[in-house]
Design a protein around this motif. Structure first.
Motif, PDB file in Angstrom:
ATOM      1  N   LEU A 132      73.679 108.464  40.353  1.00  0.00           N
ATOM      2  CA  LEU A 132      72.909 109.699  40.369  1.00  0.00           C
ATOM      3  C   LEU A 132      71.615 109.570  41.158  1.00  0.00           C
ATOM      4  CD1 LEU A 132      73.168 110.828  36.632  1.00  0.00           C
ATOM      5  CD2 LEU A 132      74.325 111.876  38.582  1.00  0.00           C
ATOM      6  N   ALA A 133      71.086 108.355  41.224  1.00  0.00           N
ATOM      7  CA  ALA A 133      69.734 108.182  41.748  1.00  0.00           C
ATOM      8  C   ALA A 133      69.603 108.570  43.208  1.00  0.00           C
ATOM      9  CB  ALA A 133      69.284 106.739  41.537  1.00  0.00           C
ATOM     10  N   GLY A 134      70.523 108.100  44.064  1.00  0.00           N
ATOM     11  CA  GLY A 134      70.414 108.411  45.480  1.00  0.00           C
ATOM     12  C   GLY A 134      69.103 107.902  46.037  1.00  0.00           C
ATOM     13  N   ASN A 135      68.561 108.650  46.996  1.00  0.00           N
ATOM     14  CA  ASN A 135      67.290 108.292  47.609  1.00  0.00           C
ATOM     15  C   ASN A 135      66.187 109.096  46.950  1.00  0.00           C
ATOM     16  OD1 ASN A 135      65.192 107.529  49.266  1.00  0.00           O
ATOM     17  ND2 ASN A 135      65.801 108.855  50.965  1.00  0.00           N
ATOM     18  N   THR A 136      65.396 108.470  46.102  1.00  0.00           N
ATOM     19  CA  THR A 136      64.353 109.199  45.383  1.00  0.00           C
ATOM     20  C   THR A 136      62.978 109.016  45.994  1.00  0.00           C
ATOM     21  OG1 THR A 136      64.010 107.328  43.901  1.00  0.00           O
ATOM     22  CG2 THR A 136      65.594 108.995  43.215  1.00  0.00           C
ATOM     23  N   ASP A 168      67.720 114.138  35.966  1.00  0.00           N
ATOM     24  CA  ASP A 168      69.132 114.202  35.602  1.00  0.00           C
ATOM     25  C   ASP A 168      69.600 112.919  34.930  1.00  0.00           C
ATOM     26  OD1 ASP A 168      69.255 112.431  37.703  1.00  0.00           O
ATOM     27  OD2 ASP A 168      70.414 113.730  39.030  1.00  0.00           O
ATOM     28  N   GLY A 169      68.645 112.117  34.486  1.00  0.00           N
ATOM     29  CA  GLY A 169      68.975 110.872  33.804  1.00  0.00           C
ATOM     30  C   GLY A 169      69.156 109.706  34.737  1.00  0.00           C
ATOM     31  N   ALA A 170      68.834 109.878  36.021  1.00  0.00           N
ATOM     32  CA  ALA A 170      69.051 108.818  36.999  1.00  0.00           C
ATOM     33  C   ALA A 170      67.975 107.744  36.948  1.00  0.00           C
ATOM     34  CB  ALA A 170      69.111 109.410  38.406  1.00  0.00           C
ATOM     35  N   LEU A 171      66.781 108.113  36.466  1.00  0.00           N
ATOM     36  CA  LEU A 171      65.652 107.192  36.520  1.00  0.00           C
ATOM     37  C   LEU A 171      64.981 107.054  35.159  1.00  0.00           C
ATOM     38  CD1 LEU A 171      63.974 108.555  39.786  1.00  0.00           C
ATOM     39  CD2 LEU A 171      65.464 106.556  39.603  1.00  0.00           C
ATOM     40  N   PHE A 172      64.362 105.917  34.949  1.00  0.00           N
ATOM     41  CA  PHE A 172      63.522 105.729  33.763  1.00  0.00           C
ATOM     42  C   PHE A 172      62.139 106.312  34.069  1.00  0.00           C
ATOM     43  CE2 PHE A 172      66.619 102.200  33.310  1.00  0.00           C
ATOM     44  CZ  PHE A 172      67.101 102.500  32.037  1.00  0.00           C
ATOM     45  N   THR A 190      49.417 102.629  40.930  1.00  0.00           N
ATOM     46  CA  THR A 190      50.119 101.363  40.752  1.00  0.00           C
ATOM     47  C   THR A 190      51.152 101.122  41.847  1.00  0.00           C
ATOM     48  OG1 THR A 190      51.812 102.370  39.344  1.00  0.00           O
ATOM     49  CG2 THR A 190      49.842 101.515  38.251  1.00  0.00           C
ATOM     50  N   GLY A 191      51.685 102.206  42.404  1.00  0.00           N
ATOM     51  CA  GLY A 191      52.689 102.065  43.443  1.00  0.00           C
ATOM     52  C   GLY A 191      54.025 101.568  42.926  1.00  0.00           C
ATOM     53  N   THR A 192      54.228 101.606  41.622  1.00  0.00           N
ATOM     54  CA  THR A 192      55.468 101.115  41.029  1.00  0.00           C
ATOM     55  C   THR A 192      56.412 102.276  40.755  1.00  0.00           C
ATOM     56  OG1 THR A 192      54.259  99.324  39.955  1.00  0.00           O
ATOM     57  CG2 THR A 192      56.474  99.798  39.136  1.00  0.00           C
ATOM     58  N   PRO A 193      57.509 102.385  41.507  1.00  0.00           N
ATOM     59  CA  PRO A 193      58.448 103.487  41.264  1.00  0.00           C
ATOM     60  C   PRO A 193      59.231 103.261  39.984  1.00  0.00           C
ATOM     61  CG  PRO A 193      59.329 101.999  42.918  1.00  0.00           C
ATOM     62  CD  PRO A 193      57.936 101.517  42.612  1.00  0.00           C
ATOM     63  N   PRO A 194      59.738 104.324  39.371  1.00  0.00           N
ATOM     64  CA  PRO A 194      60.548 104.151  38.158  1.00  0.00           C
ATOM     65  C   PRO A 194      61.843 103.404  38.456  1.00  0.00           C
ATOM     66  CG  PRO A 194      60.643 106.419  38.939  1.00  0.00           C
ATOM     67  CD  PRO A 194      59.602 105.743  39.758  1.00  0.00           C
ATOM     68  N   LYS A 195      62.288 102.625  37.504  1.00  0.00           N
ATOM     69  CA  LYS A 195      63.526 101.873  37.680  1.00  0.00           C
ATOM     70  C   LYS A 195      64.736 102.799  37.590  1.00  0.00           C
ATOM     71  CE  LYS A 195      61.577  97.620  35.750  1.00  0.00           C
ATOM     72  NZ  LYS A 195      61.682  96.616  34.662  1.00  0.00           N
ATOM     73  N   VAL A 196      65.796 102.392  38.255  1.00  0.00           N
ATOM     74  CA  VAL A 196      67.026 103.184  38.281  1.00  0.00           C
ATOM     75  C   VAL A 196      67.806 102.978  36.993  1.00  0.00           C
ATOM     76  CG1 VAL A 196      69.245 103.518  39.434  1.00  0.00           C
ATOM     77  CG2 VAL A 196      67.170 103.155  40.792  1.00  0.00           C
ATOM     78  N   ALA A 197      68.215 104.086  36.385  1.00  0.00           N
ATOM     79  CA  ALA A 197      69.040 104.032  35.178  1.00  0.00           C
ATOM     80  C   ALA A 197      70.507 104.280  35.497  1.00  0.00           C
ATOM     81  CB  ALA A 197      68.563 105.057  34.156  1.00  0.00           C
ATOM     82  N   ASN A 198      70.758 105.111  36.509  1.00  0.00           N
ATOM     83  CA  ASN A 198      72.120 105.448  36.909  1.00  0.00           C
ATOM     84  C   ASN A 198      72.169 105.496  38.426  1.00  0.00           C
ATOM     85  OD1 ASN A 198      74.552 106.806  37.619  1.00  0.00           O
ATOM     86  ND2 ASN A 198      74.629 107.773  35.592  1.00  0.00           N
ATOM     87  N   ALA A 199      72.671 104.435  39.034  1.00  0.00           N
ATOM     88  CA  ALA A 199      72.643 104.310  40.489  1.00  0.00           C
ATOM     89  C   ALA A 199      73.443 105.403  41.182  1.00  0.00           C
ATOM     90  CB  ALA A 199      73.160 102.931  40.902  1.00  0.00           C
ATOM     91  N   LYS A 234      56.524 106.155  24.921  1.00  0.00           N
ATOM     92  CA  LYS A 234      56.678 104.700  24.897  1.00  0.00           C
ATOM     93  C   LYS A 234      55.779 104.059  25.952  1.00  0.00           C
ATOM     94  CE  LYS A 234      61.538 105.429  23.617  1.00  0.00           C
ATOM     95  NZ  LYS A 234      62.949 105.237  24.021  1.00  0.00           N
ATOM     96  N   SER A 235      55.826 102.755  26.065  1.00  0.00           N
ATOM     97  CA  SER A 235      55.005 102.047  27.045  1.00  0.00           C
ATOM     98  C   SER A 235      55.642 102.046  28.426  1.00  0.00           C
ATOM     99  CB  SER A 235      54.761 100.610  26.590  1.00  0.00           C
ATOM    100  OG  SER A 235      55.994  99.913  26.441  1.00  0.00           O
ATOM    101  N   GLU A 236      56.850 102.575  28.550  1.00  0.00           N
ATOM    102  CA  GLU A 236      57.529 102.690  29.830  1.00  0.00           C
ATOM    103  C   GLU A 236      58.394 103.935  29.816  1.00  0.00           C
ATOM    104  OE1 GLU A 236      59.773  99.132  30.235  1.00  0.00           O
ATOM    105  OE2 GLU A 236      61.216  99.647  28.667  1.00  0.00           O
ATOM    106  N   GLY A 237      58.876 104.325  30.993  1.00  0.00           N
ATOM    107  CA  GLY A 237      59.639 105.558  31.103  1.00  0.00           C
ATOM    108  C   GLY A 237      61.022 105.473  30.489  1.00  0.00           C
ATOM    109  N   SER A 238      61.547 106.646  30.120  1.00  0.00           N
ATOM    110  CA  SER A 238      62.900 106.757  29.577  1.00  0.00           C
ATOM    111  C   SER A 238      63.767 107.566  30.543  1.00  0.00           C
ATOM    112  CB  SER A 238      62.881 107.460  28.219  1.00  0.00           C
ATOM    113  OG  SER A 238      62.091 106.765  27.289  1.00  0.00           O
ATOM    114  N   ALA A 239      65.067 107.303  30.511  1.00  0.00           N
ATOM    115  CA  ALA A 239      66.016 108.085  31.304  1.00  0.00           C
ATOM    116  C   ALA A 239      66.486 109.255  30.455  1.00  0.00           C
ATOM    117  CB  ALA A 239      67.197 107.216  31.722  1.00  0.00           C
ATOM    118  N   VAL A 240      66.179 110.479  30.883  1.00  0.00           N
ATOM    119  CA  VAL A 240      66.482 111.681  30.106  1.00  0.00           C
ATOM    120  C   VAL A 240      67.207 112.690  30.992  1.00  0.00           C
ATOM    121  CG1 VAL A 240      65.497 113.633  28.854  1.00  0.00           C
ATOM    122  CG2 VAL A 240      64.515 111.352  28.574  1.00  0.00           C
ATOM    123  N   ASN A 241      68.268 113.241  30.452  1.00  0.00           N
ATOM    124  CA  ASN A 241      69.014 114.286  31.146  1.00  0.00           C
ATOM    125  C   ASN A 241      68.478 115.655  30.737  1.00  0.00           C
ATOM    126  OD1 ASN A 241      70.898 115.919  32.392  1.00  0.00           O
ATOM    127  ND2 ASN A 241      72.509 115.533  30.883  1.00  0.00           N
TER     128      ASN A 241
END
Length: 322
Positions: free
Chosen positions: A269-273, A93-97, A258-267, A103-110
């Motif tokens: 919306l993100a909630g507990n992911t 829902d666009g909450a996370l990258f 890697t254990g690296t979660p995606p970064k938050v794009a919209n706090a 690209k070389s990293e994730g994008s936030a897409v709705n």
């Protein structure tokens, strides 16, 4: 940790009241058999309709009647898998990258830009005037991908196109860092959706085992799902907690473990992911659903909506195709 998918499916299907009088012959695919059993004529259009019903139910929960009484929360509903809280909606829902746009990293897409739940409840992928939306692209690719996975013999005709999305599910999901609980919850919803239309326990186990083998093992070697695409990397479970494939080829996976979660794009919306573990990944499964809240006729059929999905507008799935 290893998820016991056959055990899960046994638990899910023990009380399923079968609606079909005969079992599926070994030389008939799951798609062909249930298209004929449920929609009579095994045409390309009917095969697409069957996959639309199943996938849309995975997304928003039960919305059609009749069904055989299996409650499906849907992938949008926060729930639990083996006592562990899971919330998949923020991935789309666009909450996370978290989306791979090349690209070389994730994008936030709705992915809720095609009308949300309403068109899905009308057996569509998106509103008629939003066929250029991310939602339409996602859902139609899901219908096509599952059609190939389930052996739809008429796929590739004008009424049911062949899958033309990204063939490697690892590439699609590589920035999500999905774990065994999240993948397990997704597989559970697929099984519940199919069971709600009367798919037999034995066939649910076939589908569940296929999804578990393809997507729920870390570092799985390349395999063929889309024949025209050849062998592809399909593992979606890449977190360090995911069960390692016995034939692991981790060197092929640039984001493996890697254990690296995606970064938050919209706090907001993100909630507990993250999956909050309160039990082992081995054991029984639990999913919660509220009672049906509305019943309305759509396209000549009664429609039931399970749960309250207005807050997230409906059309997010753990995306198989972008």
């Amino acid at each position: 940790m290893r998820l016991q998918i056959p055990t899960l499916l046994t638990l899910l299907t023990t009380a399923v009241p079968l609606t079909l009088a005969q079992s599926r012959p070994n030389d008939t695919t799951i798609c062909d058999f249930y298209t004929t059993a449920l929609l009579k004529d095994n045409t390309a259009a009917n095969q697409l309709k069957l996959l639309t019903l199943i996938v849309n139910t995975v997304v928003i929960g039960n919305y059609t009647t009749p069904n055989v009484g299996i409650a499906v929360p849907g992938i949008l509903a926060p729930g639990k898998f083996n006592g562990t809280e899971v919330n998949l909606a923020p991935f789309f829902d666009g909450a996370l990258f978290s989306t791979n746009d090349g690209k070389s990293e994730g994008s936030a897409v709705n992915f809720l830009d095609g009308g949300g739940a309403k068109p899905l409840m009308e057996n569509k992928a998106a509103d008629d005037d939003k066929k250029d939306s991310r939602q339409y692209n996602l859902l139609t690719h899901l219908y096509e991908f599952f059609g190939s996975l389930l052996g739809c013999s008429q796929q590739g005709m004008d009424d049911y196109p062949a899958y033309n999305g990204v063939a490697s599910m690892y590439e699609v999901h590589k920035f999500m860092n999905l774990d065994a609980f999240q993948i397990g919850y997704f597989i559970q919803q697929v099984a519940l959706s199919a069971a709600s239309f009367g798919v037999a326990k034995e066939d649910l186990e076939v589908v569940g085992a296929a999804l578990d083998k393809l997507f729920n093992k870390r570092c799985s070697p390349a395999t063929v799902v889309i024949p025209s695409a050849g062998p592809q990397l399909e593992s979606m479970c890449i977190a360090s907690s995911c069960p390692l494939d016995p034939m692991a080829a981790c060197g092929l996976y640039d984001k493996e473990g890697t254990g690296t979660p995606p970064k938050v794009a919209n706090a907001s919306l993100a909630g507990n992911t993250s999956s909050t573990a309160s039990a082992s990944a081995t054991g029984t499964a639990s999913a919660t659903a509220s009672k049906p809240t509305t019943t309305t006729p759509t396209g000549g059929a009664a429609v039931e909506r399970v749960g309250s999905f207005a807050a997230v507008a409906g059309a997010v799935l753990l995306a198989f195709a972008l």
